[in-house]
Design a protein around this motif. Structure first.
Motif, PDB file in Angstrom:
ATOM      1  N   LYS A 259     -25.324  18.245  30.732  1.00 41.61           N
ATOM      2  CA  LYS A 259     -24.989  17.303  31.802  1.00 41.61           C
ATOM      3  C   LYS A 259     -26.023  17.504  32.902  1.00 41.61           C
ATOM      4  O   LYS A 259     -26.195  18.611  33.415  1.00 41.61           O
ATOM      5  N   ALA A 260     -26.705  16.462  33.278  1.00 42.75           N
ATOM      6  CA  ALA A 260     -27.781  16.561  34.254  1.00 42.75           C
ATOM      7  C   ALA A 260     -27.276  17.000  35.619  1.00 42.75           C
ATOM      8  O   ALA A 260     -26.197  16.575  36.061  1.00 42.75           O
ATOM      9  N   ALA A 261     -28.051  17.825  36.278  1.00 45.33           N
ATOM     10  CA  ALA A 261     -27.755  18.177  37.669  1.00 45.33           C
ATOM     11  C   ALA A 261     -27.767  16.895  38.479  1.00 45.33           C
ATOM     12  O   ALA A 261     -28.589  16.007  38.257  1.00 45.33           O
ATOM     13  N   GLY A 262     -26.817  16.761  39.381  1.00 47.81           N
ATOM     14  CA  GLY A 262     -26.718  15.575  40.218  1.00 47.81           C
ATOM     15  C   GLY A 262     -25.922  14.444  39.604  1.00 47.81           C
ATOM     16  O   GLY A 262     -25.633  13.456  40.279  1.00 47.81           O
ATOM     17  N   SER A 263     -25.550  14.580  38.329  1.00 49.22           N
ATOM     18  CA  SER A 263     -24.751  13.525  37.696  1.00 49.22           C
ATOM     19  C   SER A 263     -23.310  13.606  38.191  1.00 49.22           C
ATOM     20  O   SER A 263     -22.842  14.652  38.646  1.00 49.22           O
ATOM     21  N   ALA A 264     -22.614  12.496  38.101  1.00 43.34           N
ATOM     22  CA  ALA A 264     -21.233  12.432  38.580  1.00 43.34           C
ATOM     23  C   ALA A 264     -20.352  13.381  37.780  1.00 43.34           C
ATOM     24  O   ALA A 264     -20.427  13.433  36.553  1.00 43.34           O
ATOM     25  N   ALA A 265     -19.512  14.126  38.482  1.00 39.83           N
ATOM     26  CA  ALA A 265     -18.601  15.062  37.825  1.00 39.83           C
ATOM     27  C   ALA A 265     -17.472  14.321  37.116  1.00 39.83           C
ATOM     28  O   ALA A 265     -16.877  14.849  36.186  1.00 39.83           O
ATOM     29  N   GLY A 266     -17.187  13.107  37.523  1.00 35.78           N
ATOM     30  CA  GLY A 266     -16.145  12.297  36.904  1.00 35.78           C
ATOM     31  C   GLY A 266     -16.038  10.968  37.627  1.00 35.78           C
ATOM     32  O   GLY A 266     -16.535  10.812  38.748  1.00 35.78           O
ATOM     33  N   GLU A 267     -15.374  10.023  36.997  1.00 39.36           N
ATOM     34  CA  GLU A 267     -15.263   8.686  37.593  1.00 39.36           C
ATOM     35  C   GLU A 267     -14.489   8.691  38.905  1.00 39.36           C
ATOM     36  O   GLU A 267     -14.807   7.945  39.822  1.00 39.36           O
ATOM     37  N   ALA A 268     -13.470   9.517  39.013  1.00 38.31           N
ATOM     38  CA  ALA A 268     -12.622   9.520  40.207  1.00 38.31           C
ATOM     39  C   ALA A 268     -12.921  10.707  41.122  1.00 38.31           C
ATOM     40  O   ALA A 268     -12.134  11.024  42.001  1.00 38.31           O
ATOM     41  N   ILE A 269     -14.071  11.363  40.898  1.00 35.71           N
ATOM     42  CA  ILE A 269     -14.426  12.552  41.676  1.00 35.71           C
ATOM     43  C   ILE A 269     -15.720  12.271  42.434  1.00 35.71           C
ATOM     44  O   ILE A 269     -16.701  11.834  41.843  1.00 35.71           O
ATOM     45  N   ALA A 270     -15.714  12.538  43.718  1.00 33.50           N
ATOM     46  CA  ALA A 270     -16.898  12.263  44.537  1.00 33.50           C
ATOM     47  C   ALA A 270     -17.993  13.309  44.342  1.00 33.50           C
ATOM     48  O   ALA A 270     -19.127  13.093  44.734  1.00 33.50           O
ATOM     49  N   GLN A 271     -17.692  14.436  43.730  1.00 33.69           N
ATOM     50  CA  GLN A 271     -18.668  15.505  43.564  1.00 33.69           C
ATOM     51  C   GLN A 271     -19.660  15.207  42.442  1.00 33.69           C
ATOM     52  O   GLN A 271     -19.348  14.481  41.498  1.00 33.69           O
ATOM     53  N   THR A 272     -20.835  15.798  42.580  1.00 33.97           N
ATOM     54  CA  THR A 272     -21.826  15.737  41.513  1.00 33.97           C
ATOM     55  C   THR A 272     -22.063  17.146  40.998  1.00 33.97           C
ATOM     56  O   THR A 272     -21.743  18.134  41.665  1.00 33.97           O
ATOM     57  N   ARG A 273     -22.626  17.222  39.812  1.00 33.98           N
ATOM     58  CA  ARG A 273     -22.871  18.524  39.202  1.00 33.98           C
ATOM     59  C   ARG A 273     -23.982  19.240  39.944  1.00 33.98           C
ATOM     60  O   ARG A 273     -25.026  18.669  40.227  1.00 33.98           O
ATOM     61  N   ASP A 274     -23.731  20.521  40.208  1.00 36.76           N
ATOM     62  CA  ASP A 274     -24.668  21.370  40.923  1.00 36.76           C
ATOM     63  C   ASP A 274     -24.658  22.718  40.213  1.00 36.76           C
ATOM     64  O   ASP A 274     -23.604  23.336  40.096  1.00 36.76           O
ATOM     65  N   TYR A 275     -25.795  23.144  39.750  1.00 37.47           N
ATOM     66  CA  TYR A 275     -25.846  24.375  38.963  1.00 37.47           C
ATOM     67  C   TYR A 275     -26.289  25.593  39.766  1.00 37.47           C
ATOM     68  O   TYR A 275     -26.628  26.620  39.199  1.00 37.47           O
ATOM     69  N   ARG A 276     -26.217  25.478  41.096  1.00 37.90           N
ATOM     70  CA  ARG A 276     -26.350  26.689  41.906  1.00 37.90           C
ATOM     71  C   ARG A 276     -25.020  27.422  41.802  1.00 37.90           C
ATOM     72  O   ARG A 276     -24.013  26.858  41.364  1.00 37.90           O
ATOM     73  N   ARG A 277     -24.954  28.665  42.231  1.00 36.07           N
ATOM     74  CA  ARG A 277     -23.706  29.432  42.136  1.00 36.07           C
ATOM     75  C   ARG A 277     -22.619  28.698  42.896  1.00 36.07           C
ATOM     76  O   ARG A 277     -22.806  28.291  44.041  1.00 36.07           O
ATOM     77  N   HIS A 278     -21.502  28.498  42.235  1.00 30.17           N
ATOM     78  CA  HIS A 278     -20.358  27.822  42.819  1.00 30.17           C
ATOM     79  C   HIS A 278     -19.096  28.566  42.415  1.00 30.17           C
ATOM     80  O   HIS A 278     -19.080  29.317  41.448  1.00 30.17           O
ATOM     81  N   TRP A 279     -18.047  28.360  43.167  1.00 26.51           N
ATOM     82  CA  TRP A 279     -16.785  29.024  42.884  1.00 26.51           C
ATOM     83  C   TRP A 279     -15.794  28.004  42.370  1.00 26.51           C
ATOM     84  O   TRP A 279     -15.730  26.871  42.833  1.00 26.51           O
ATOM     85  N   THR A 280     -15.020  28.426  41.398  1.00 28.85           N
ATOM     86  CA  THR A 280     -13.887  27.640  40.928  1.00 28.85           C
ATOM     87  C   THR A 280     -12.786  28.624  40.532  1.00 28.85           C
ATOM     88  O   THR A 280     -13.080  29.744  40.114  1.00 28.85           O
ATOM     89  N   GLY A 281     -11.574  28.197  40.660  1.00 26.65           N
ATOM     90  CA  GLY A 281     -10.453  29.059  40.315  1.00 26.65           C
ATOM     91  C   GLY A 281     -10.274  29.236  38.807  1.00 26.65           C
ATOM     92  O   GLY A 281      -9.497  30.077  38.366  1.00 26.65           O
ATOM     93  N   VAL A 282     -10.987  28.458  38.025  1.00 27.69           N
ATOM     94  CA  VAL A 282     -10.917  28.586  36.570  1.00 27.69           C
ATOM     95  C   VAL A 282     -12.228  29.191  36.090  1.00 27.69           C
ATOM     96  O   VAL A 282     -13.306  28.713  36.437  1.00 27.69           O
ATOM     97  N   HIS A 283     -12.122  30.255  35.325  1.00 28.91           N
ATOM     98  CA  HIS A 283     -13.316  30.887  34.767  1.00 28.91           C
ATOM     99  C   HIS A 283     -12.936  31.552  33.448  1.00 28.91           C
ATOM    100  O   HIS A 283     -11.758  31.652  33.112  1.00 28.91           O
ATOM    101  N   LEU A 284     -13.935  31.999  32.723  1.00 30.16           N
ATOM    102  CA  LEU A 284     -13.704  32.657  31.439  1.00 30.16           C
ATOM    103  C   LEU A 284     -13.786  34.166  31.605  1.00 30.16           C
ATOM    104  O   LEU A 284     -14.648  34.681  32.315  1.00 30.16           O
ATOM    105  N   ASP A 285     -12.870  34.867  30.943  1.00 33.39           N
ATOM    106  CA  ASP A 285     -12.907  36.327  30.845  1.00 33.39           C
ATOM    107  C   ASP A 285     -13.188  36.676  29.390  1.00 33.39           C
ATOM    108  O   ASP A 285     -12.495  36.177  28.493  1.00 33.39           O
ATOM    109  N   PHE A 286     -14.170  37.510  29.164  1.00 33.27           N
ATOM    110  CA  PHE A 286     -14.507  37.948  27.816  1.00 33.27           C
ATOM    111  C   PHE A 286     -14.099  39.410  27.671  1.00 33.27           C
ATOM    112  O   PHE A 286     -14.565  40.263  28.430  1.00 33.27           O
TER     113      PHE A 286
END
Length: 136
Positions: free
Chosen positions: A52-79
Motif C-alpha cells: 500500500k503506497a505511502a500517502g494512500s487513503a487508509a479507507g473510504e470513510a477514514i480521513a487518514q493516509t498511510r504513513d510508514y514513519r513510527r506510529h502508535w496503535t493499540g493493536v499490534h502483534l506479539d510473537f
C-alpha cells in the motif's frame, strides 16, 4: 464456533518487508497474490504483507493516509519466542528497532520493537507457566 485469524500488515515496499519478516522472525513465504500481496507462514496464523503506497487513503470513510514513519496503535502483534535474547538479536540484525530495554515479569520476558515500516510489535518469552503465573 471457532474463528480463523489472519494478520495483515500494510507496507510500502513489499520486497523489503518480505526480507525483514523472513530474517527477523524466521517466517517463510507461502503464496504470492499478484505483485501486491505475500503470505508469510510459520506463525500460528498466516500473515499477509499488503503493498500500500505511502500517502494512500487508509479507507473510504477514514480521513487518514498511510504513513510508514513510527506510529502508535493499540493493536499490534506479539510473537512468542523460545529465547528472547536470540530472537531480539535476530530481529535487530534484520532492521527492527528496540524501543526500550527488555523487561521481566512473573509470566516471562518482553521486548518492544518497531519494524522498518513503523509498526510496533513485541517479542515474548514465557517463563514458568506463562500467563498462568498471573491468572486468577
Amino acid at each position: 464456533m471457532s474463528l480463523s485469524l489472519l494478520a495483515n500488515i500494510d507496507v510500502d515496499d513489499l520486497e523489503r518487508a518480505e526480507a525483514f519478516y523472513v530474517a527477523a522472525l524466521g517466517l517463510r513465504v507461502g503464496r504470492r497474490f499478484g505483485g501486491d500481496v505475500v503470505e508469510l507462514l510459520g506463525a500460528t496464523s498466516p500473515i499477509y504483507l499488503l503493498r500500500k503506497a505511502a500517502g494512500s487513503a487508509a479507507g473510504e470513510a477514514i480521513a487518514q493516509t498511510r504513513d510508514y514513519r513510527r506510529h502508535w496503535t493499540g493493536v499490534h502483534l506479539d510473537f512468542v519466542v523460545p529465547d528472547l535474547t536470540l530472537a531480539l538479536r535476530r530481529a535487530q540484525e534484520a532492521g527492527a528497532v528496540l524501543e526500550g530495554e527488555p523487561r521481566t515479569a512473573a509470566w516471562g520476558r518482553i521486548a518492544t520493537l518497531a519494524d522498518p515500516f513503523g509498526h510496533g510489535f513485541c517479542l515474548l518469552q514465557f517463563l514458568g507457566r506463562g500467563y498462568d503465573e498471573i491468572a486468577h
